[in-house]
Write a protein that holds these residues in place. Structure first.
Motif, PDB file in Angstrom:
ATOM      1  N   PRO A 189      12.840   0.977   3.799  1.00 18.09           N
ATOM      2  CA  PRO A 189      11.234   1.157   3.620  1.00 18.09           C
ATOM      3  C   PRO A 189      10.940   1.070   2.421  1.00 18.09           C
ATOM      4  CG  PRO A 189      12.256   3.391   4.048  1.00 18.09           C
ATOM      5  CD  PRO A 189      13.482   2.121   4.046  1.00 18.09           C
ATOM      6  N   HIS A 190       9.324   0.752   2.254  1.00 18.59           N
ATOM      7  CA  HIS A 190       8.598   0.904   0.579  1.00 18.59           C
ATOM      8  C   HIS A 190       8.523   2.384   0.638  1.00 18.59           C
ATOM      9  CE1 HIS A 190       8.121  -3.558  -0.233  1.00 18.59           C
ATOM     10  NE2 HIS A 190       8.334  -3.431   0.969  1.00 18.59           N
ATOM     11  N   GLY A 191       8.111   2.554  -0.789  1.00 18.75           N
ATOM     12  CA  GLY A 191       7.863   3.930  -1.475  1.00 18.75           C
ATOM     13  C   GLY A 191       8.722   4.747  -1.817  1.00 18.75           C
ATOM     14  N   LEU A 192      10.148   4.403  -2.048  1.00 20.41           N
ATOM     15  CA  LEU A 192      10.997   5.051  -2.507  1.00 20.41           C
ATOM     16  C   LEU A 192      11.154   5.260  -3.853  1.00 20.41           C
ATOM     17  CD1 LEU A 192      13.677   3.957   0.139  1.00 20.41           C
ATOM     18  CD2 LEU A 192      12.126   6.001   0.454  1.00 20.41           C
ATOM     19  N   VAL A 193      10.158   4.992  -4.689  1.00 20.77           N
ATOM     20  CA  VAL A 193      10.608   5.206  -6.092  1.00 20.77           C
ATOM     21  C   VAL A 193      10.875   6.564  -6.833  1.00 20.77           C
ATOM     22  CG1 VAL A 193       8.251   5.199  -6.751  1.00 20.77           C
ATOM     23  CG2 VAL A 193       9.506   4.299  -8.600  1.00 20.77           C
ATOM     24  N   ALA A 194      10.327   7.716  -6.327  1.00 19.74           N
ATOM     25  CA  ALA A 194      10.806   8.916  -6.566  1.00 19.74           C
ATOM     26  C   ALA A 194      12.012   9.080  -5.985  1.00 19.74           C
ATOM     27  CB  ALA A 194       9.717   9.855  -5.937  1.00 19.74           C
ATOM     28  N   PRO A 200      -1.258  -2.871  -6.240  1.00 22.75           N
ATOM     29  CA  PRO A 200      -0.499  -2.967  -7.459  1.00 22.75           C
ATOM     30  C   PRO A 200      -0.068  -4.274  -7.909  1.00 22.75           C
ATOM     31  CG  PRO A 200       0.709  -1.561  -5.809  1.00 22.75           C
ATOM     32  CD  PRO A 200      -0.601  -2.050  -5.025  1.00 22.75           C
ATOM     33  N   ARG A 201       0.223  -4.235  -9.227  1.00 28.72           N
ATOM     34  CA  ARG A 201       0.668  -5.731  -9.980  1.00 28.72           C
ATOM     35  C   ARG A 201       2.122  -6.178  -9.474  1.00 28.72           C
ATOM     36  NH1 ARG A 201      -3.298  -5.413 -14.125  1.00 28.72           N
ATOM     37  NH2 ARG A 201      -4.170  -3.233 -14.235  1.00 28.72           N
ATOM     38  N   LEU A 202       1.984  -7.401  -9.143  1.00 24.82           N
ATOM     39  CA  LEU A 202       2.990  -7.807  -8.806  1.00 24.82           C
ATOM     40  C   LEU A 202       3.848  -8.844  -9.454  1.00 24.82           C
ATOM     41  CD1 LEU A 202       4.905  -7.598  -6.222  1.00 24.82           C
ATOM     42  CD2 LEU A 202       3.222  -9.332  -5.063  1.00 24.82           C
ATOM     43  N   VAL A 203       4.922  -8.738 -10.162  1.00 23.64           N
ATOM     44  CA  VAL A 203       5.753  -9.588 -11.063  1.00 23.64           C
ATOM     45  C   VAL A 203       6.869 -10.194 -10.084  1.00 23.64           C
ATOM     46  CG1 VAL A 203       7.236  -9.952 -12.966  1.00 23.64           C
ATOM     47  CG2 VAL A 203       5.282  -8.414 -12.841  1.00 23.64           C
ATOM     48  N   ARG A 204       6.507 -11.601  -9.586  1.00 18.76           N
ATOM     49  CA  ARG A 204       7.529 -12.166  -8.475  1.00 18.76           C
ATOM     50  C   ARG A 204       8.541 -13.088  -9.217  1.00 18.76           C
ATOM     51  NH1 ARG A 204       2.160 -12.817  -7.745  1.00 18.76           N
ATOM     52  NH2 ARG A 204       1.470 -12.415  -5.637  1.00 18.76           N
ATOM     53  N   ALA A 205       9.758 -12.995  -8.189  1.00 19.21           N
ATOM     54  CA  ALA A 205      10.876 -14.007  -8.669  1.00 19.21           C
ATOM     55  C   ALA A 205      11.131 -14.930  -7.762  1.00 19.21           C
ATOM     56  CB  ALA A 205      11.988 -13.090  -8.570  1.00 19.21           C
ATOM     57  N   GLY A 206      10.081 -15.604  -7.002  1.00 18.99           N
ATOM     58  CA  GLY A 206      10.015 -16.562  -6.086  1.00 18.99           C
ATOM     59  C   GLY A 206      10.723 -16.085  -4.674  1.00 18.99           C
ATOM     60  N   ARG A 207      11.506 -17.180  -4.160  1.00 21.41           N
ATOM     61  CA  ARG A 207      12.335 -16.734  -3.278  1.00 21.41           C
ATOM     62  C   ARG A 207      13.626 -16.532  -3.507  1.00 21.41           C
ATOM     63  NH1 ARG A 207      12.280 -20.080   2.511  1.00 21.41           N
ATOM     64  NH2 ARG A 207      13.393 -18.538   3.702  1.00 21.41           N
ATOM     65  N   HIS A 208      14.630 -15.939  -2.972  1.00 23.45           N
ATOM     66  CA  HIS A 208      15.936 -15.698  -3.227  1.00 23.45           C
ATOM     67  C   HIS A 208      16.416 -17.149  -3.119  1.00 23.45           C
ATOM     68  CE1 HIS A 208      15.243 -11.653  -1.219  1.00 23.45           C
ATOM     69  NE2 HIS A 208      16.347 -11.344  -1.924  1.00 23.45           N
ATOM     70  N   ILE A 209      17.540 -17.568  -4.113  1.00 25.15           N
ATOM     71  CA  ILE A 209      18.314 -18.533  -3.807  1.00 25.15           C
ATOM     72  C   ILE A 209      19.966 -18.519  -3.509  1.00 25.15           C
ATOM     73  CG2 ILE A 209      18.976 -20.722  -5.289  1.00 25.15           C
ATOM     74  CD1 ILE A 209      16.708 -20.769  -7.151  1.00 25.15           C
ATOM     75  N   ALA A 210      20.261 -18.956  -2.567  1.00 21.01           N
ATOM     76  CA  ALA A 210      21.702 -18.606  -2.165  1.00 21.01           C
ATOM     77  C   ALA A 210      22.439 -19.761  -1.402  1.00 21.01           C
ATOM     78  CB  ALA A 210      21.570 -17.587  -0.979  1.00 21.01           C
ATOM     79  N   THR A 236       0.821  -1.293  -0.048  1.00 25.69           N
ATOM     80  CA  THR A 236      -0.061   0.138   0.193  1.00 25.69           C
ATOM     81  C   THR A 236       0.803   1.495  -0.026  1.00 25.69           C
ATOM     82  OG1 THR A 236      -1.684  -1.254   1.247  1.00 25.69           O
ATOM     83  CG2 THR A 236      -1.800   0.959   1.143  1.00 25.69           C
ATOM     84  N   THR A 237       2.082   1.303   0.657  1.00 25.00           N
ATOM     85  CA  THR A 237       2.932   2.182   0.690  1.00 25.00           C
ATOM     86  C   THR A 237       3.386   2.482  -0.763  1.00 25.00           C
ATOM     87  OG1 THR A 237       3.606   1.774   3.123  1.00 25.00           O
ATOM     88  CG2 THR A 237       5.048   3.039   1.653  1.00 25.00           C
ATOM     89  N   ALA A 297       0.910   4.134  -2.655  1.00 20.17           N
ATOM     90  CA  ALA A 297       0.945   5.548  -2.310  1.00 20.17           C
ATOM     91  C   ALA A 297       1.919   6.489  -2.965  1.00 20.17           C
ATOM     92  CB  ALA A 297       0.728   6.004  -0.777  1.00 20.17           C
ATOM     93  N   ALA A 298       2.956   5.734  -3.407  1.00 19.40           N
ATOM     94  CA  ALA A 298       4.095   6.634  -4.127  1.00 19.40           C
ATOM     95  C   ALA A 298       3.977   6.627  -5.432  1.00 19.40           C
ATOM     96  CB  ALA A 298       5.404   5.842  -3.690  1.00 19.40           C
ATOM     97  N   GLY A 299       2.653   5.886  -6.040  1.00 23.47           N
ATOM     98  CA  GLY A 299       2.475   5.652  -7.609  1.00 23.47           C
ATOM     99  C   GLY A 299       3.116   4.580  -8.091  1.00 23.47           C
TER     100      GLY A 299
END
Ligand SMILES: [Zn+2]
Length: 365
Positions: free
Chosen positions: A290-295, A108-118, A79-80, A83-85
Protein backbone atom coordinates in the motif's frame (compact mmCIF):
# COMPACT_ATOMS: atom_id res chain seq x y z
CA UNK A 1 -8.91 37.60 -0.69
CA UNK A 2 -5.33 37.24 0.52
CA UNK A 3 -4.79 33.80 2.06
CA UNK A 4 -3.43 33.92 5.61
CA UNK A 5 0.30 33.71 6.09
CA UNK A 6 1.51 30.81 8.18
CA UNK A 7 4.04 31.02 10.97
CA UNK A 8 5.70 27.84 12.18
CA UNK A 9 7.40 28.26 15.54
CA UNK A 10 9.32 25.79 17.62
CA UNK A 11 12.09 23.88 15.88
CA UNK A 12 12.42 24.29 12.12
CA UNK A 13 14.81 21.53 11.03
CA UNK A 14 16.44 23.29 8.10
CA UNK A 15 19.24 20.74 7.79
CA UNK A 16 20.78 17.87 9.73
CA UNK A 17 22.74 20.36 11.83
CA UNK A 18 20.76 23.55 11.33
CA UNK A 19 17.72 24.42 13.42
CA UNK A 20 15.85 27.73 13.36
CA UNK A 21 13.09 28.74 15.72
CA UNK A 22 10.61 30.06 13.21
CA UNK A 23 9.61 30.13 9.56
CA UNK A 24 6.85 31.88 7.61
CA UNK A 25 4.87 30.75 4.61
CA UNK A 26 3.85 33.73 2.51
CA UNK A 27 2.31 33.45 -0.97
CA UNK A 28 3.16 29.77 -1.06
CA UNK A 29 6.86 30.29 -0.35
CA UNK A 30 9.17 29.90 2.61
CA UNK A 31 10.54 32.97 4.31
CA UNK A 32 12.67 33.41 7.39
CA UNK A 33 11.61 37.05 7.68
CA UNK A 34 8.31 38.07 9.24
CA UNK A 35 5.87 39.40 6.64
CA UNK A 36 5.06 43.10 6.56
CA UNK A 37 2.20 45.16 5.13
CA UNK A 38 -1.01 43.41 4.08
CA UNK A 39 0.54 39.92 4.41
CA UNK A 40 1.16 40.56 8.13
CA UNK A 41 -2.53 41.19 8.89
CA UNK A 42 -3.63 37.61 8.95
CA UNK A 43 -1.07 35.15 10.31
CA UNK A 44 -1.90 31.71 11.59
CA UNK A 45 0.70 30.31 14.03
CA UNK A 46 1.43 26.61 14.41
CA UNK A 47 3.90 25.22 16.94
CA UNK A 48 5.97 22.08 16.53
CA UNK A 49 8.91 20.47 14.79
CA UNK A 50 9.02 21.20 11.05
CA UNK A 51 10.71 19.10 8.39
CA UNK A 52 10.79 19.52 4.61
CA UNK A 53 8.04 17.52 2.89
CA UNK A 54 9.05 13.86 3.06
CA UNK A 55 10.41 12.00 0.05
CA UNK A 56 9.36 8.53 -1.07
CA UNK A 57 12.16 7.79 -3.53
CA UNK A 58 10.69 4.50 -4.74
CA UNK A 59 6.98 4.17 -5.23
CA UNK A 60 4.63 3.51 -8.13
CA UNK A 61 1.62 5.68 -8.90
CA UNK A 62 -0.90 4.18 -11.29
CA UNK A 63 0.22 0.61 -10.61
CA UNK A 64 -1.04 -2.20 -8.44
CA UNK A 65 -0.46 -5.96 -8.28
CA UNK A 66 -2.25 -6.50 -11.62
CA UNK A 67 -0.66 -3.70 -13.64
CA UNK A 68 -1.94 -0.23 -14.60
CA UNK A 69 -4.87 1.14 -12.60
CA UNK A 70 -7.47 3.75 -13.51
CA UNK A 71 -7.17 7.41 -12.65
CA UNK A 72 -9.39 7.40 -9.51
CA UNK A 73 -7.27 4.57 -8.07
CA UNK A 74 -4.03 6.39 -8.91
CA UNK A 75 -5.44 9.53 -7.29
CA UNK A 76 -6.25 7.58 -4.15
CA UNK A 77 -2.67 6.23 -4.11
CA UNK A 78 -1.01 9.62 -4.37
CA UNK A 79 -3.46 11.17 -1.89
CA UNK A 80 -2.49 8.46 0.60
CA UNK A 81 1.18 9.38 0.13
CA UNK A 82 0.32 13.03 0.73
CA UNK A 83 -1.53 12.17 3.95
CA UNK A 84 1.67 10.47 5.15
CA UNK A 85 3.60 13.70 4.54
CA UNK A 86 5.32 12.36 1.40
CA UNK A 87 5.21 15.40 -0.88
CA UNK A 88 7.99 14.49 -3.33
CA UNK A 89 7.78 11.06 -4.97
CA UNK A 90 10.15 9.33 -7.32
CA UNK A 91 7.99 6.98 -9.37
CA UNK A 92 10.18 3.95 -10.04
CA UNK A 93 8.17 2.73 -13.03
CA UNK A 94 4.51 2.88 -13.98
CA UNK A 95 2.60 1.65 -17.03
CA UNK A 96 -0.08 4.32 -16.46
CA UNK A 97 0.01 7.84 -17.90
CA UNK A 98 0.04 10.04 -14.78
CA UNK A 99 0.87 13.38 -16.46
CA UNK A 100 -2.46 14.74 -15.18
CA UNK A 101 -0.90 14.81 -11.69
CA UNK A 102 1.34 17.68 -12.83
CA UNK A 103 -1.72 19.89 -13.35
CA UNK A 104 -2.95 19.34 -9.81
CA UNK A 105 -1.65 21.84 -7.24
CA UNK A 106 -3.06 19.73 -4.43
CA UNK A 107 -1.06 16.58 -5.22
CA UNK A 108 2.58 15.71 -4.44
CA UNK A 109 5.37 16.38 -6.91
CA UNK A 110 6.15 13.36 -9.03
CA UNK A 111 9.56 12.51 -10.57
CA UNK A 112 8.92 9.71 -13.04
CA UNK A 113 11.10 6.93 -14.43
CA UNK A 114 8.80 6.06 -17.34
CA UNK A 115 7.79 2.41 -17.48
CA UNK A 116 9.89 -0.48 -16.13
CA UNK A 117 12.08 -2.07 -18.82
CA UNK A 118 12.43 -5.85 -18.48
CA UNK A 119 13.37 -8.96 -20.44
CA UNK A 120 10.35 -10.90 -21.77
CA UNK A 121 8.96 -13.28 -19.10
CA UNK A 122 11.52 -12.01 -16.59
CA UNK A 123 9.31 -9.75 -14.49
CA UNK A 124 5.78 -9.26 -13.17
CA UNK A 125 3.07 -9.46 -15.81
CA UNK A 126 1.60 -6.22 -17.19
CA UNK A 127 4.24 -4.03 -15.55
CA UNK A 128 7.09 -3.56 -17.97
CA UNK A 129 7.99 -2.69 -21.51
CA UNK A 130 9.55 -6.06 -22.35
CA UNK A 131 12.48 -6.14 -24.78
CA UNK A 132 15.41 -8.35 -25.70
CA UNK A 133 18.93 -6.88 -25.27
CA UNK A 134 19.17 -5.81 -28.94
CA UNK A 135 16.21 -3.46 -28.44
CA UNK A 136 17.24 -2.14 -25.04
CA UNK A 137 18.85 1.09 -26.22
CA UNK A 138 15.78 2.10 -28.23
CA UNK A 139 13.45 1.34 -25.33
CA UNK A 140 15.62 3.28 -22.88
CA UNK A 141 15.41 6.32 -25.16
CA UNK A 142 11.60 5.92 -25.36
CA UNK A 143 11.21 5.66 -21.59
CA UNK A 144 13.63 8.55 -20.97
CA UNK A 145 11.19 10.60 -23.06
CA UNK A 146 8.23 9.53 -20.91
CA UNK A 147 9.96 10.17 -17.60
CA UNK A 148 11.32 13.09 -15.62
CA UNK A 149 15.03 12.36 -15.72
CA UNK A 150 15.08 8.70 -14.72
CA UNK A 151 14.95 5.33 -16.47
CA UNK A 152 14.20 2.09 -14.61
CA UNK A 153 15.63 -1.29 -15.61
CA UNK A 154 14.79 -4.64 -14.10
CA UNK A 155 18.36 -5.72 -13.44
CA UNK A 156 17.73 -9.20 -12.10
CA UNK A 157 14.80 -11.56 -11.58
CA UNK A 158 14.16 -15.26 -11.23
CA UNK A 159 15.35 -17.20 -14.28
CA UNK A 160 13.08 -20.25 -14.20
CA UNK A 161 15.54 -22.23 -16.33
CA UNK A 162 18.26 -21.64 -13.76
CA UNK A 163 15.92 -21.88 -10.77
CA UNK A 164 17.40 -18.82 -9.09
CA UNK A 165 17.79 -15.06 -9.39
CA UNK A 166 19.97 -14.15 -12.38
CA UNK A 167 21.04 -10.96 -14.17
CA UNK A 168 18.69 -9.85 -16.96
CA UNK A 169 21.13 -8.02 -19.23
CA UNK A 170 24.54 -8.81 -20.73
CA UNK A 171 27.09 -6.28 -19.51
CA UNK A 172 27.60 -4.71 -22.95
CA UNK A 173 23.85 -4.20 -23.46
CA UNK A 174 23.56 -2.55 -20.03
CA UNK A 175 26.50 -0.28 -20.81
CA UNK A 176 25.04 0.84 -24.16
CA UNK A 177 21.64 1.44 -22.52
CA UNK A 178 23.05 3.49 -19.66
CA UNK A 179 25.15 5.56 -22.09
CA UNK A 180 22.04 6.20 -24.20
CA UNK A 181 20.00 7.25 -21.15
CA UNK A 182 22.72 9.63 -20.02
CA UNK A 183 22.91 11.10 -23.52
CA UNK A 184 19.12 11.64 -23.31
CA UNK A 185 19.55 13.46 -20.00
CA UNK A 186 18.23 10.68 -17.78
CA UNK A 187 19.76 8.92 -14.80
CA UNK A 188 19.38 5.14 -14.63
CA UNK A 189 18.33 2.90 -11.80
CA UNK A 190 17.75 -0.85 -11.68
CA UNK A 191 15.81 -3.32 -9.62
CA UNK A 192 18.38 -5.78 -8.19
CA UNK A 193 17.77 -8.33 -5.45
CA UNK A 194 20.82 -10.56 -5.97
CA UNK A 195 24.60 -10.18 -6.01
CA UNK A 196 25.51 -11.00 -9.60
CA UNK A 197 24.32 -8.01 -11.62
CA UNK A 198 25.70 -5.31 -9.34
CA UNK A 199 29.35 -4.97 -10.37
CA UNK A 200 28.50 -4.98 -14.11
CA UNK A 201 25.86 -2.28 -13.66
CA UNK A 202 28.18 -0.08 -11.63
CA UNK A 203 30.97 -0.54 -14.19
CA UNK A 204 28.41 0.39 -16.86
CA UNK A 205 27.84 3.70 -15.08
CA UNK A 206 24.50 3.18 -13.36
CA UNK A 207 23.34 5.92 -10.97
CA UNK A 208 21.27 3.99 -8.45
CA UNK A 209 20.20 0.48 -7.45
CA UNK A 210 16.77 -0.32 -5.99
CA UNK A 211 16.56 -2.84 -3.11
CA UNK A 212 20.29 -3.70 -3.35
CA UNK A 213 19.89 -6.67 -0.99
CA UNK A 214 22.75 -8.42 -2.82
CA UNK A 215 25.46 -5.95 -1.79
CA UNK A 216 28.51 -7.72 -0.38
CA UNK A 217 31.88 -6.73 1.04
CA UNK A 218 33.15 -6.79 -2.57
CA UNK A 219 30.54 -4.48 -4.09
CA UNK A 220 29.97 -2.11 -1.14
CA UNK A 221 33.37 -0.38 -1.62
CA UNK A 222 32.71 -0.16 -5.39
CA UNK A 223 29.35 1.59 -4.85
CA UNK A 224 30.92 3.94 -2.32
CA UNK A 225 33.81 4.81 -4.64
CA UNK A 226 31.51 5.54 -7.61
CA UNK A 227 28.83 7.29 -5.53
CA UNK A 228 26.11 4.91 -6.71
CA UNK A 229 23.03 5.42 -4.54
CA UNK A 230 20.74 2.73 -3.15
CA UNK A 231 17.09 2.75 -2.15
CA UNK A 232 16.75 -0.28 0.15
CA UNK A 233 12.91 -0.45 0.40
CA UNK A 234 13.12 -2.50 3.62
CA UNK A 235 9.33 -2.53 4.02
CA UNK A 236 9.26 -4.46 0.74
CA UNK A 237 12.19 -6.75 1.63
CA UNK A 238 10.01 -7.86 4.57
CA UNK A 239 7.87 -9.71 1.99
CA UNK A 240 10.77 -11.98 0.91
CA UNK A 241 9.76 -14.74 3.34
CA UNK A 242 6.31 -14.92 1.76
CA UNK A 243 7.84 -14.99 -1.75
CA UNK A 244 10.21 -17.77 -0.67
CA UNK A 245 7.38 -19.82 0.84
CA UNK A 246 5.35 -19.56 -2.35
CA UNK A 247 8.30 -20.62 -4.53
CA UNK A 248 10.16 -23.24 -2.49
CA UNK A 249 8.45 -26.29 -3.93
CA UNK A 250 9.34 -25.49 -7.55
CA UNK A 251 12.46 -23.36 -7.01
CA UNK A 252 14.17 -24.37 -3.75
CA UNK A 253 17.48 -22.63 -4.56
CA UNK A 254 15.64 -19.38 -5.29
CA UNK A 255 13.71 -19.67 -2.03
CA UNK A 256 16.94 -20.22 -0.08
CA UNK A 257 18.54 -17.28 -1.81
CA UNK A 258 15.63 -14.94 -1.02
CA UNK A 259 15.66 -16.03 2.62
CA UNK A 260 19.42 -15.43 2.89
CA UNK A 261 19.10 -11.93 1.37
CA UNK A 262 16.27 -11.21 3.81
CA UNK A 263 18.18 -12.53 6.82
CA UNK A 264 21.12 -10.17 6.27
CA UNK A 265 19.11 -7.15 5.11
CA UNK A 266 19.81 -4.92 8.12
CA UNK A 267 23.52 -5.78 8.12
CA UNK A 268 23.65 -4.96 4.39
CA UNK A 269 21.99 -1.57 4.80
CA UNK A 270 24.08 -0.61 7.82
CA UNK A 271 27.31 -1.64 6.09
CA UNK A 272 26.31 0.37 3.00
CA UNK A 273 25.62 3.43 5.12
CA UNK A 274 28.85 3.01 7.10
CA UNK A 275 30.82 2.80 3.85
CA UNK A 276 29.35 6.13 2.71
CA UNK A 277 26.93 4.87 0.04
CA UNK A 278 24.17 7.48 -0.47
CA UNK A 279 20.94 5.87 0.65
CA UNK A 280 17.34 7.10 0.37
CA UNK A 281 13.92 6.20 1.72
CA UNK A 282 11.65 4.34 -0.68
CA UNK A 283 8.65 2.15 0.09
CA UNK A 284 7.93 0.36 -3.20
CA UNK A 285 4.28 1.28 -2.69
CA UNK A 286 1.99 0.53 -5.58
CA UNK A 287 3.11 -2.95 -6.60
CA UNK A 288 1.88 -5.23 -3.89
CA UNK A 289 2.39 -2.78 -1.02
CA UNK A 290 0.00 0.00 0.00
CA UNK A 291 0.93 3.68 -0.29
CA UNK A 292 1.70 5.89 2.71
CA UNK A 293 4.47 3.79 4.30
CA UNK A 294 7.21 6.42 4.34
CA UNK A 295 7.34 6.64 8.16
CA UNK A 296 7.50 2.85 8.40
CA UNK A 297 10.52 2.80 6.06
CA UNK A 298 12.35 5.45 8.13
CA UNK A 299 11.69 3.28 11.21
CA UNK A 300 13.14 0.29 9.33
CA UNK A 301 16.35 2.24 8.60
CA UNK A 302 16.65 2.90 12.35
CA UNK A 303 16.15 -0.83 12.99
CA UNK A 304 18.98 -1.49 10.54
CA UNK A 305 21.19 0.63 12.80
CA UNK A 306 21.29 4.01 11.03
CA UNK A 307 21.50 7.03 13.32
CA UNK A 308 18.26 9.04 13.53
CA UNK A 309 19.79 11.99 11.65
CA UNK A 310 20.81 9.74 8.76
CA UNK A 311 17.44 7.98 8.60
CA UNK A 312 15.65 11.35 8.60
CA UNK A 313 17.98 12.82 5.99
CA UNK A 314 17.29 9.83 3.72
CA UNK A 315 13.64 10.98 3.66
CA UNK A 316 14.23 14.74 3.67
CA UNK A 317 17.29 16.92 3.14
CA UNK A 318 19.62 14.60 1.24
CA UNK A 319 16.81 12.92 -0.71
CA UNK A 320 15.49 16.29 -1.90
CA UNK A 321 18.95 17.41 -2.97
CA UNK A 322 19.46 14.13 -4.84
CA UNK A 323 16.22 14.65 -6.78
CA UNK A 324 17.02 18.32 -7.44
CA UNK A 325 14.33 19.80 -5.20
CA UNK A 326 14.88 22.37 -2.44
CA UNK A 327 14.20 21.77 1.24
CA UNK A 328 13.46 24.54 3.78
CA UNK A 329 15.31 27.37 2.09
CA UNK A 330 14.40 31.03 1.66
CA UNK A 331 12.05 31.48 -1.29
CA UNK A 332 11.53 27.76 -1.90
CA UNK A 333 8.00 26.46 -2.49
CA UNK A 334 6.55 25.73 0.96
CA UNK A 335 6.33 21.94 1.10
CA UNK A 336 6.71 20.97 4.74
CA UNK A 337 5.38 18.81 7.54
CA UNK A 338 4.96 19.74 11.22
CA UNK A 339 5.11 17.18 14.04
CA UNK A 340 4.06 17.37 17.68
CA UNK A 341 7.42 16.05 18.95
CA UNK A 342 11.07 15.93 17.89
CA UNK A 343 11.60 13.38 15.09
CA UNK A 344 15.33 13.35 15.86
CA UNK A 345 14.54 11.89 19.28
CA UNK A 346 12.05 9.35 17.89
CA UNK A 347 11.46 8.91 14.15
CA UNK A 348 8.16 7.24 15.11
CA UNK A 349 6.58 10.71 15.28
CA UNK A 350 6.71 10.83 11.46
CA UNK A 351 3.68 8.51 11.42
CA UNK A 352 1.37 11.20 12.82
CA UNK A 353 1.96 14.71 11.43
CA UNK A 354 0.06 17.65 12.92
CA UNK A 355 0.14 19.70 9.74
CA UNK A 356 1.07 19.09 6.11
CA UNK A 357 1.71 22.09 3.85
CA UNK A 358 1.97 21.59 0.10
CA UNK A 359 2.78 24.55 -2.18
CA UNK A 360 2.01 26.82 0.76
CA UNK A 361 -1.43 25.42 1.46
CA UNK A 362 -2.38 23.20 4.41
CA UNK A 363 -3.70 19.82 3.28
CA UNK A 364 -5.51 17.33 5.47
CA UNK A 365 -3.18 14.87 7.24
ZN1 LIG B 1 9.26 -0.97 -7.26
Amino acid sequence: MIPPALRIRGAVLVGPQEVRDELWVVDGRISFTAPTGTAARDVRTVSGWALPGLVDAHCHVGLDAGGAVDRPTAEEQITTDRAAGALLLRDAGSPADTRWVDDRDDLPRLVRAGRHIARPRRYLRNYAAEVEPDDLVAEVVTQAGRGDGWVKLVGDWIDRGVGDLAPCWPADAAKAAIDAAHAAGARVTAHCFAEDSLADLVEAGIDCIEHATGLTEDTIPLFAERGVAIVPTLVNIATFEGIARGAEEKFPAYARHMRALHARRYDTVRAAHDAGIPLYVGTDAGGSLPHGLVAAEVAELRRAGLPAQAALSAATWSARAWLGHPALTEGAPADLVVYPADPRADVGVLAAPDLIVLRGRPVAP
